[in-house]
Design a protein around this motif. Structure first.
Motif, PDB file in Angstrom:
ATOM      1  N   ALA A  67       0.825  -1.205   0.000  1.00 45.71           N
ATOM      2  CA  ALA A  67       0.000   0.000   0.000  1.00 45.71           C
ATOM      3  C   ALA A  67       0.859   1.256   0.000  1.00 45.71           C
ATOM      4  CB  ALA A  67      -0.935  -0.009   1.210  1.00 45.71           C
ATOM      5  N   ALA A  68       1.916   1.255   0.793  1.00 44.56           N
ATOM      6  CA  ALA A  68       2.776   2.428   0.887  1.00 44.56           C
ATOM      7  C   ALA A  68       3.430   2.735  -0.457  1.00 44.56           C
ATOM      8  CB  ALA A  68       3.843   2.203   1.960  1.00 44.56           C
ATOM      9  N   ILE A  69       3.955   1.698  -1.120  1.00 43.54           N
ATOM     10  CA  ILE A  69       4.586   1.914  -2.425  1.00 43.54           C
ATOM     11  C   ILE A  69       3.542   2.336  -3.451  1.00 43.54           C
ATOM     12  CG2 ILE A  69       5.819   0.783  -4.312  1.00 43.54           C
ATOM     13  CD1 ILE A  69       7.262  -0.911  -2.251  1.00 43.54           C
ATOM     14  N   GLY A  70       2.362   1.719  -3.407  1.00 42.15           N
ATOM     15  CA  GLY A  70       1.299   2.102  -4.335  1.00 42.15           C
ATOM     16  C   GLY A  70       0.883   3.557  -4.172  1.00 42.15           C
ATOM     17  N   PHE A  71       0.761   4.012  -2.922  1.00 48.24           N
ATOM     18  CA  PHE A  71       0.411   5.421  -2.687  1.00 48.24           C
ATOM     19  C   PHE A  71       1.505   6.352  -3.188  1.00 48.24           C
ATOM     20  CE2 PHE A  71      -2.405   3.899   0.964  1.00 48.24           C
ATOM     21  CZ  PHE A  71      -3.558   4.062   0.214  1.00 48.24           C
ATOM     22  N   SER A  72       2.754   5.937  -3.065  1.00 45.69           N
ATOM     23  CA  SER A  72       3.857   6.744  -3.568  1.00 45.69           C
ATOM     24  C   SER A  72       3.769   6.885  -5.083  1.00 45.69           C
ATOM     25  CB  SER A  72       5.192   6.126  -3.156  1.00 45.69           C
ATOM     26  OG  SER A  72       6.264   6.945  -3.557  1.00 45.69           O
ATOM     27  N   LEU A  73       3.458   5.780  -5.780  1.00 43.16           N
ATOM     28  CA  LEU A  73       3.305   5.843  -7.229  1.00 43.16           C
ATOM     29  C   LEU A  73       2.160   6.763  -7.628  1.00 43.16           C
ATOM     30  CD1 LEU A  73       3.753   2.060  -8.194  1.00 43.16           C
ATOM     31  CD2 LEU A  73       5.425   3.901  -8.440  1.00 43.16           C
ATOM     32  N   LEU A 113      11.502  13.744 -14.318  1.00 45.21           N
ATOM     33  CA  LEU A 113      12.635  13.169 -13.584  1.00 45.21           C
ATOM     34  C   LEU A 113      12.588  13.390 -12.073  1.00 45.21           C
ATOM     35  CD1 LEU A 113      15.243  11.583 -13.960  1.00 45.21           C
ATOM     36  CD2 LEU A 113      16.447  13.749 -14.311  1.00 45.21           C
ATOM     37  N   PRO A 114      12.342  14.626 -11.572  1.00 44.46           N
ATOM     38  CA  PRO A 114      12.322  14.798 -10.107  1.00 44.46           C
ATOM     39  C   PRO A 114      11.248  13.964  -9.418  1.00 44.46           C
ATOM     40  CG  PRO A 114      12.513  16.921 -11.213  1.00 44.46           C
ATOM     41  CD  PRO A 114      12.197  15.919 -12.275  1.00 44.46           C
ATOM     42  N   ALA A 115      10.044  13.917 -10.000  1.00 44.29           N
ATOM     43  CA  ALA A 115       8.957  13.153  -9.376  1.00 44.29           C
ATOM     44  C   ALA A 115       9.257  11.665  -9.389  1.00 44.29           C
ATOM     45  CB  ALA A 115       7.641  13.439 -10.095  1.00 44.29           C
ATOM     46  N   VAL A 116       9.824  11.164 -10.483  1.00 43.28           N
ATOM     47  CA  VAL A 116      10.151   9.744 -10.571  1.00 43.28           C
ATOM     48  C   VAL A 116      11.242   9.381  -9.559  1.00 43.28           C
ATOM     49  CG1 VAL A 116      11.166   7.970 -12.054  1.00 43.28           C
ATOM     50  CG2 VAL A 116       9.418   9.505 -12.965  1.00 43.28           C
ATOM     51  N   CYS A 117      12.264  10.219  -9.459  1.00 43.56           N
ATOM     52  CA  CYS A 117      13.326   9.966  -8.474  1.00 43.56           C
ATOM     53  C   CYS A 117      12.785  10.040  -7.052  1.00 43.56           C
ATOM     54  CB  CYS A 117      14.467  10.971  -8.656  1.00 43.56           C
ATOM     55  SG  CYS A 117      15.411  10.743 -10.180  1.00 43.56           S
ATOM     56  N   PHE A 120      10.870   6.890  -6.321  1.00 42.83           N
ATOM     57  CA  PHE A 120      11.764   5.755  -6.092  1.00 42.83           C
ATOM     58  C   PHE A 120      12.356   5.796  -4.682  1.00 42.83           C
ATOM     59  CE2 PHE A 120      16.000   3.826  -6.124  1.00 42.83           C
ATOM     60  CZ  PHE A 120      15.701   2.558  -6.603  1.00 42.83           C
ATOM     61  N   VAL A 121      12.901   6.963  -4.307  1.00 44.84           N
ATOM     62  CA  VAL A 121      13.520   7.091  -2.975  1.00 44.84           C
ATOM     63  C   VAL A 121      12.470   6.899  -1.885  1.00 44.84           C
ATOM     64  CG1 VAL A 121      14.686   8.690  -1.411  1.00 44.84           C
ATOM     65  CG2 VAL A 121      15.374   8.572  -3.811  1.00 44.84           C
ATOM     66  N   GLN A 122      11.316   7.482  -2.096  1.00 47.94           N
ATOM     67  CA  GLN A 122      10.243   7.360  -1.102  1.00 47.94           C
ATOM     68  C   GLN A 122       9.804   5.907  -0.943  1.00 47.94           C
ATOM     69  OE1 GLN A 122       6.186   9.186  -1.765  1.00 47.94           O
ATOM     70  NE2 GLN A 122       7.052  10.710  -0.382  1.00 47.94           N
TER      71      GLN A 122
END
Length: 258
Positions: A67-73, A113-117, A120-122
């Motif tokens: 869920a956490a990774i999905g919300f980040s995406l 690029l900034p949002a994708v990076c 990823f880090v998040q």
């Protein structure tokens, strides 16, 4: 004097730095990208506790991690990029960039690029937090987790550009992004794992855009994804990515919508 030569990588890095500075000046974008993905997993924890996870070999930690990774995406990448693409288009930034050296793909990739990076880090930080605080355990097949995350990041950015093409103003960006956000949250296994849905519903939901990427992340972490299912998820998310990129190249709008 020798002319200074630039490469696509340098141009995208320059665009990324400029976009990062603009992102930092937008308070709403910062809240959406940084704090919403961190807060939402905790808000759905009571609902996750009510699910019958043990029957499917799942744990609260693994479900919360997905869920956490999905919300980040959805929020750090997709929602924030819809607003960014629309805002830069309406401010004629994208139109001016097209008169210079960067190609269309470089402009869109540099803007994303900034949002994708950040996504990823998040995602990595949230995964570490779930391992340490929720006993999510180590990933059984980390290669599938990484593959799913990378596919999810690229597809989220492409979907954002496609959504921006039908969005008139930056103020309406959150409204036009809402359908994909809600459908993905409820049907892609982000909040409720697909294993807990009825077979008929799960068969439909597994073909939603982000479902294969989320399945790779979840199944790669728990190790319950067979080679056949993993291949199917990879092919499906690859097909969605190719389709989204084609649609962006065909229909993305560079001029302000009137």
């Amino acid at each position: 004097m020798n002319a200074v030569t630039t490469t696509p990588v340098r141009r995208m890095r320059a665009l990324g730095r400029a976009e990062l500075s603009l992102l930092g000046r937008n308070r709403n974008a910062v809240v959406t990208a940084l704090f919403v993905p961190l807060a939402l997993p905790f808000s759905v924890r009571p609902a996750v506790d009510q699910l019958d996870l043990k029957g499917e070999g799942l744990s609260v930690g693994s479900v919360m991690l997905t869920a956490a990774i999905g919300f980040s995406l959805l929020f750090a990448v997709y929602s924030s990029l819809v607003s960014a693409f629309v805002a830069r288009r309406e401010e004629l930034v994208l139109k001016r960039l097209r008169t210079g050296e960067p190609g269309d793909s470089e402009i869109l990739a540099g803007t994303a690029l900034p949002a994708v990076c950040l996504g990823f880090v998040q995602s990595v930080l949230l995964a570490v937090a779930c391992v340490l605080l929720l006993d999510a355990g180590a990933p059984a097949m980390p290669q599938l987790v990484v593959l799913g995350l990378l596919f999810g990041l690229v597809l989220s950015a492409a979907l954002a550009a496609l959504t921006a093409s039908v969005t008139r103003t930056a103020e309406s960006a959150q409204v036009t992004a809402l359908p994909i956000v809600l459908v993905s949250m409820m049907g892609s296994g982000i909040i409720v794992p697909l294993q807990l849905l009825s077979d008929r519903v799960a068969d439909v939901c597994q073909f939603l855009p982000l479902s294969p990427a989320i399945r790779l992340i979840s199944g790669g972490w728990t190790g319950d994804l067979s080679g056949y299912d993993a291949l199917g998820a990879v092919l499906t998310t690859l097909a969605w990515t190719v389709l989204a990129v084609f649609a962006v190249r065909r229909w993305f709008r560079w001029e302000p919508r009137r």
